[in-house]
Scaffold this active site. Sequence first.
Site, PDB file in Angstrom:
ATOM      1  N   HIS A  19       0.809  -1.211   0.000  1.00 33.75           N
ATOM      2  CA  HIS A  19       0.000   0.000   0.000  1.00 33.75           C
ATOM      3  C   HIS A  19       0.850   1.273   0.000  1.00 33.75           C
ATOM      4  O   HIS A  19       0.326   2.376  -0.225  1.00 33.75           O
ATOM      5  CB  HIS A  19      -0.946   0.008   1.211  1.00 33.75           C
ATOM      6  CG  HIS A  19      -2.303   0.557   0.906  1.00 33.75           C
ATOM      7  ND1 HIS A  19      -2.507   1.604   0.037  1.00 33.75           N
ATOM      8  CD2 HIS A  19      -3.530   0.208   1.351  1.00 33.75           C
ATOM      9  CE1 HIS A  19      -3.792   1.876  -0.035  1.00 33.75           C
ATOM     10  NE2 HIS A  19      -4.450   1.044   0.739  1.00 33.75           N
ATOM     11  N   ASP A  41      -2.159   1.908  -4.808  1.00 29.59           N
ATOM     12  CA  ASP A  41      -3.428   2.281  -4.188  1.00 29.59           C
ATOM     13  C   ASP A  41      -4.479   1.209  -4.462  1.00 29.59           C
ATOM     14  O   ASP A  41      -4.390   0.457  -5.455  1.00 29.59           O
ATOM     15  CB  ASP A  41      -3.925   3.621  -4.732  1.00 29.59           C
ATOM     16  CG  ASP A  41      -3.012   4.776  -4.339  1.00 29.59           C
ATOM     17  OD1 ASP A  41      -2.375   4.673  -3.267  1.00 29.59           O
ATOM     18  OD2 ASP A  41      -2.923   5.751  -5.101  1.00 29.59           O
TER      19      ASP A  41
END
Length: 430
Positions: free
Chosen positions: A402, A406
């Site tokens: 992450h 995204d």
Amino acid sequence: MAKFVFNMPDIGEGIAEAEIVQWHKKVGDTVREDEEFVDMMTDKATVPMESPVDGKIIEIAGDEGDMVSIGSMLVVIEVEGEVPEDVAEEAPAPAPAPKAQEVEERIEVETSDASDADDALAADPEPEPLPAPTPAPEPRHQAKVLATPAVRKRAKELGVDLGQVKPAEDGRIRHGDLDQFLSYTSGYGAAAKTREDEEKKVIGMRRRIAENMAASKRNIPHFSYVEECDVTDLEVLRAQLNASRGDKSKLTILPLLITAICKTLPDFPMINARYDDEAGVVTRHGAVNMGMAAQTDAGLMVPVIRNAHAQNLWQLANEISRLADAARNGTAKKEEMEGGTLTVTSLGPLGGVATTPVINRPEVAIIGPNRIIERPMYVTGADGVERIEKRKLMNISISCDHRVVDGWDAASFIQALKKLLETPALILVD
């Protein structure tokens, strides 16, 4: 007699230490010149050490699983007469102890809970034999048990100690009492044998996997996304392609999946990337070096298909088979086990409904196809009428870093991949 000290050599990988994986000789054994006496594992590979002299081993550096610093004593060999000058000159001198530092794991090992790249690679290694079953204990208090011969015979066949069965009020054990006992133990069956506890030292490849998994989960903020794909038409295409090959090797679903992934990646460069978190640099790779999980006796490993994007289906199929065999029989080269930019991991027919695979650091994503199952689903025909059909469905999982990827990017990538898998003719279009 003379003593020859064999120090752990620098094998040119820039490492500070190596792990003792397996001793082929022990203290007191004789060793011949050029004979292998121990296997040492670095971050990259297992390297056998060969003796430069004939003699008897009188001292070793440690047990299997211990670490040995480069330049420190690995083994001491007692030789007849004097140590040959050429051997003495070549022997590496002990190096000063390295400063404490964190050695980053670079080994390219499988990063899912358990995976196999493909049905063709799903041949499980032979399981280790179980310990011999513990003999059933002699019945306790047998002399005090009141039961008919029929009850005693049945209890013996079931492996039940009548001394553990609660009798009726008159002290006699009947079939009903035996049934009640069985219902609380093994569900109307013989009680399972209890295995003895065993301790197994975590060394070699198993330790490398453990350390790499811990580093990946500790350093990478994972998230996963799962989508269902209708692969009915893809399976039809695969069958047609295989039929055209006659008796030649057959395609599994993996080459088709890899081809579809490679066609999808150009629009999602953040997926095919590696993240150097120490330097704070993300490298988005143009070429796709596809890692694929392979189950081996030593543990899960990830050989790498170089330039997967430039290979056709049959080339991919051959390379998958070759690399999987090399990983399993221990002949994979160092360069074939590193440099991946994205990994595919699968349990094949054991794939389950969904997986949340662990990323192969420093990569930033890993894709996990799951088991193909047949289910009824609503399908709209060319006539616009909705009807129920039996379809082949497969879930696709992806785990991402992450810090780099995204959630929207991961979901968009999988949706684009799904479109190709559900319209497989597009996979074959340049």
